[in-house]
Design a protein around this motif. Sequence first.
Motif, short mmCIF file in Angstrom:
data_model
loop_
_atom_site.label_atom_id
_atom_site.label_comp_id
_atom_site.label_asym_id
_atom_site.label_seq_id
_atom_site.Cartn_x
_atom_site.Cartn_y
_atom_site.Cartn_z
N GLU A 47 10.22 35.27 4.18
CA GLU A 47 10.93 34.29 4.95
C GLU A 47 11.07 32.97 3.83
N ASP A 48 12.00 32.06 4.29
CA ASP A 48 12.16 30.74 3.53
C ASP A 48 11.35 29.81 4.26
N VAL A 49 10.58 29.00 3.70
CA VAL A 49 9.84 28.08 4.16
C VAL A 49 10.03 26.83 3.36
N THR A 50 9.92 25.59 4.30
CA THR A 50 10.15 24.20 3.74
C THR A 50 9.12 23.36 3.98
N LEU A 51 8.36 22.58 3.38
CA LEU A 51 7.22 21.98 3.48
C LEU A 51 7.65 20.43 3.43
N ASP A 52 7.40 19.49 4.50
CA ASP A 52 7.96 18.07 4.38
C ASP A 52 6.98 17.20 3.91
N CYS A 53 7.54 16.34 3.12
CA CYS A 53 6.64 14.99 2.76
C CYS A 53 7.51 13.78 2.72
N VAL A 54 6.80 12.69 3.41
CA VAL A 54 7.35 11.48 3.60
C VAL A 54 6.43 10.50 2.93
N TYR A 55 7.07 9.36 2.30
CA TYR A 55 6.31 8.63 1.53
C TYR A 55 6.87 7.19 1.75
N GLU A 56 5.59 6.08 1.63
CA GLU A 56 5.93 4.94 1.63
C GLU A 56 5.33 4.32 0.38
N THR A 57 6.32 3.26 -0.24
CA THR A 57 5.86 2.46 -1.10
C THR A 57 6.63 1.26 -1.51
N ARG A 58 6.13 0.14 -1.99
CA ARG A 58 7.07 -1.02 -2.20
C ARG A 58 7.39 -0.94 -3.57
N ASP A 59 6.94 0.07 -4.48
CA ASP A 59 7.26 -0.11 -5.86
C ASP A 59 8.79 0.23 -5.87
N THR A 60 9.47 -0.33 -6.80
CA THR A 60 10.99 0.14 -7.20
C THR A 60 10.79 1.51 -8.28
N THR A 61 9.86 1.41 -8.84
CA THR A 61 9.77 2.61 -9.75
C THR A 61 8.48 3.26 -9.26
N TYR A 62 8.55 4.81 -9.15
CA TYR A 62 7.55 5.43 -8.64
C TYR A 62 7.66 6.95 -9.09
N TYR A 63 6.68 7.84 -8.74
CA TYR A 63 6.93 9.21 -8.98
C TYR A 63 6.31 10.17 -7.83
N LEU A 64 6.91 11.23 -7.61
CA LEU A 64 6.59 12.12 -6.58
C LEU A 64 6.01 13.32 -7.24
N PHE A 65 5.06 13.97 -6.65
CA PHE A 65 4.62 15.29 -7.13
C PHE A 65 4.42 16.23 -6.15
N ALA B 112 0.70 -1.29 -0.04
CA ALA B 112 -0.03 0.23 0.00
C ALA B 112 0.82 1.34 -0.05
N GLN B 113 0.49 2.55 -0.69
CA GLN B 113 1.22 3.62 -0.59
C GLN B 113 0.73 4.44 0.12
N LYS B 114 1.43 5.53 0.73
CA LYS B 114 1.08 6.30 1.84
C LYS B 114 2.08 7.54 1.62
N VAL B 115 1.27 8.78 1.85
CA VAL B 115 1.95 9.92 1.85
C VAL B 115 1.68 10.68 3.20
N THR B 116 2.75 11.24 3.80
CA THR B 116 2.55 11.77 5.10
C THR B 116 2.98 13.28 4.81
N GLN B 117 2.19 14.17 5.28
CA GLN B 117 2.67 15.76 5.49
C GLN B 117 2.27 16.14 6.80
N ALA B 118 3.31 16.00 7.56
CA ALA B 118 3.08 16.08 9.27
C ALA B 118 2.78 17.60 9.49
N GLN B 119 3.27 18.53 8.76
CA GLN B 119 2.89 20.14 8.92
C GLN B 119 1.52 20.11 8.33
N THR B 120 0.31 20.54 9.20
CA THR B 120 -0.74 20.66 8.72
C THR B 120 -0.92 22.26 8.45
N GLU B 121 -0.32 23.05 9.04
CA GLU B 121 -0.49 24.50 8.93
C GLU B 121 1.09 25.26 9.13
#
Lengths: 117, 114
Positions: B17-35, B1-10
């Motif tokens: 100011e500079d700002v960084t938005l975090d994204c952590v993903y889970e997948t078992r696929d060896t080829t995948y795409y992130l957007f 199963a695939q999962k994407v977590t964005q821990a920062q809600t707001e």
Amino acid sequence: ETGVTQSPTHLIKTRGQQVTLRCSSQSGHNTVSWYQQALGQGPQFIFQYYREEENGRGNFPPRFSGLQFPNYSSELNVNALELDDSALYLCASSLGALAGSSYNEQFFGPGTRLTVL
Amino acid sequence: AQKVTQAQTEISVVEKEDVTLDCVYETRDTTYYLFWYKQPPSGELVFLIRRNSFDEQNEISGRYSWNFQKSTSSFNFTITASQVVDSAVYFCALGSREGNMLTFGGGTRLMVKP
């Protein structure tokens, strides 16, 4: 080049009713995907149509159904509406996943906001 | 199963100011795409960037930059010198090679104050 369009923009229905949402894909695209976005959440994949056939489905009950027409436009039908069906419904079109080795971006329409009372 | 977590809600920042938005993903696929997509108040999802799993080069486009690290399954997005017009909800999404289904994170609402 015409982008993805959706109609209507807003819709209000009552529980138990049925609704049909429409999507016109971007020129040249043969794949349409539908997503449901509840308030404050990310979009969730409902299903995809590729060349008029369903090509993948998310975790949605059978009362969510769809169609794709020869011109690649698509409809999303929802029967027996429930309060939790209130959401923004997004349609995205693309060239399809099988075109060469590249991934084809999904281009999203403006969405239809459905309110179920 | 695939999962994407964005821990920062707001996130709220002051213009420039500079700002960084975090994204952590889970997948078992060896080829995948992130957007990354931007969703302004109008509701339409605006495509920002796509990265392939086999291309870990970072990318910069104007004030936007993306840091893809396969070792930590992260795909972070940085806006440099933020502007009020950057205020929106930003979504990270994961796609498989086999189809066009996208799995979205919960989104991060960015508010840039003047």
